[in-house]
Design a protein around this motif. Sequence first.
Motif, mmCIF file in Angstrom:
data_model
loop_
_atom_site.group_PDB
_atom_site.id
_atom_site.type_symbol
_atom_site.label_atom_id
_atom_site.label_comp_id
_atom_site.label_asym_id
_atom_site.label_seq_id
_atom_site.Cartn_x
_atom_site.Cartn_y
_atom_site.Cartn_z
ATOM 1 N N CYS B 52 0.801 -1.228 0.000
ATOM 2 C CA CYS B 52 0.000 0.000 0.000
ATOM 3 C C CYS B 52 0.834 1.278 0.000
ATOM 4 N N GLY B 53 2.161 1.174 0.160
ATOM 5 C CA GLY B 53 2.998 2.373 0.073
ATOM 6 C C GLY B 53 3.347 2.996 1.409
ATOM 7 N N TYR B 73 3.641 4.649 -8.814
ATOM 8 C CA TYR B 73 2.892 4.528 -7.556
ATOM 9 C C TYR B 73 1.502 5.125 -7.609
ATOM 10 N N ARG B 74 1.339 6.155 -8.437
ATOM 11 C CA ARG B 74 0.012 6.789 -8.496
ATOM 12 C C ARG B 74 -1.041 5.808 -8.997
ATOM 13 N N ARG B 77 -1.474 2.858 -6.393
ATOM 14 C CA ARG B 77 -2.179 3.166 -5.144
ATOM 15 C C ARG B 77 -3.633 3.547 -5.355
ATOM 16 N N SER B 78 -3.939 4.141 -6.540
ATOM 17 C CA SER B 78 -5.319 4.583 -6.723
ATOM 18 C C SER B 78 -6.275 3.390 -6.827
ATOM 19 N N PHE B 106 -7.636 10.741 -2.802
ATOM 20 C CA PHE B 106 -7.310 9.777 -3.851
ATOM 21 C C PHE B 106 -7.606 10.338 -5.246
#
Lengths: 253, 308
Positions: B52-53, B73-74, B77-78, B106
Amino acid sequence: MNLTAIRAIYLFEMARTWRTLLQSIVSPVISTSLYFVVFGAAIGSRISEIQGVSYGTFIVPGLVMLSVLTQSISNASFGIYFPKFVGTIYEILSAPVSYFEIVIGYVGAAATKSILLGLIILGTAGLFVPLHIHHPFWMLAFLVLTAVTFSLLGFIIGIWADNFEKLQAIPLLVVTPLTFLGGSFYSVNMLPSGWRTLTLFNPVVYLISGFRWSFYEIADVSLGVSVGLTLAFLAICLVTIWWIFKTGYRLRN
Amino acid sequence: MSSIISVTHLSKTYGSGFTALKDVSLDIRRGEIFALLGPNGAGKTTLISIICGIANLSTGKVSVGGHDINTDYRAARSLIGLVPQELHTDAFETVWATVSFSRGLFGKPKNPAHIEKVLKDLSLWDKKDSRIIELSGGMKRRVMIAKALSHEPQILFLDEPTAGVDVELRKGMWEVIGRLRDAGVTVILTTHYIEEAEQMADRIGVINKGEIILIEEKATLMRQLGRKQLTLQLQERLAALPATLEPYRLILDDDGMRLTYNYDTQGERTGITALLGDLSNAGIRFKDLSTTQNSLEDIFVSLVRRSA
């Protein structure tokens, strides 16, 4: 650029200001008014003019800066420390946002608050002493630059601090003394030459000097030096924040 | 079925030198409910945090929906909604404000209808204007789920979703998760309640000391490792087992009133028919019979013991 996210963080932080209006705005205004009463009216009337400006008027820019500096740091440091403390930071870290966007959201909100506060204090000061701003553009530029730079510093402190004591330590032990000794209440030129040289190592001197110049065209150091050193301090803060997010320092294990 | 999360040779060593994950490889399939089981400190939360970062990985590669969690990552994660184990909530915000904030964070445009639906699904609608500090623990847990669902994720991580939640609420939560799965959301949950995994999961992974020690379809797992017991309550006391019944390795107890037969459900023949025939031949009559199956818990405990 995730503008929606920046907006969400910014508005979330601003909502906290309105919720804590008394603490955020009212109390700094009251304490500044007390400074005017004591230094401006009670003691100031016995102090002669400084470079052609009455003492009460002379201290206005310094007092505004004093509040903007301390409030920028405390707003921004608390803004990022609190989610770390209660654990809600998980959501920021897991969201599709870049560190740049996080910083704009948090620091933008903290800076907005202290700029508003600075303007309110300026308005309050106008009730006590006659004010004339020679260079409104420069005045605003210094206000914004200072608010942003010290909000960045506050953000760094908030990330670094792992308890409430540390959160208070830097503002209390470093920033407040530097501000008081940075010429808020006097001209650096009034000091003996040895102390004057020492004072020039204090970065706050340049902020207050530049800010005061925009009001009365009187300065302890030249405008160029003021702007240059403030920008340099801003750059140092930016690089530190870049490093924090790159390494995940105290944010990502 | 295509995989939506792919973890390859993932290792994590903390700054303190503690190795939380050792060479973990794992694929989560699109649309499944995956239960990750493991004792305390096994590495479940670390694994979720990395995907999840929240934590950085040491070595290895993780991709979500085909997007690398570091370089892209964008996008990665979205796709994810996360409900962490601890109840991390703001205190003074209203339920509506905090859930709307998550959606904005988000990057999703405002959609009050969706937030309303999420809150209604989680029975939080009448609390929408309450400050979070006023809510009970179970409600706060649901607020966190609402935050995670606010941005319409394709993947939902639930880290110990029903820890400290009462039975009724737990059942309600299972229903919510069931509905999410029906809507095509991939759900990954970690749990201490084996019952939960047994009830809901399609596949089960067991992690211990930072290593994945098993990944299996739940049904297969139950079949492979599941043993059944046949218990017979006798009509008359039996002093000793006749020799003809020796091959069945029966256990005679309860003062000669109970016979227990262990058999493997995996085997082609369970031996029950033959046993009942032989019992009849030996003149042993019974008044009741029951079978019990080994629970996932038994399987889990034996696996973790074996790897320890």
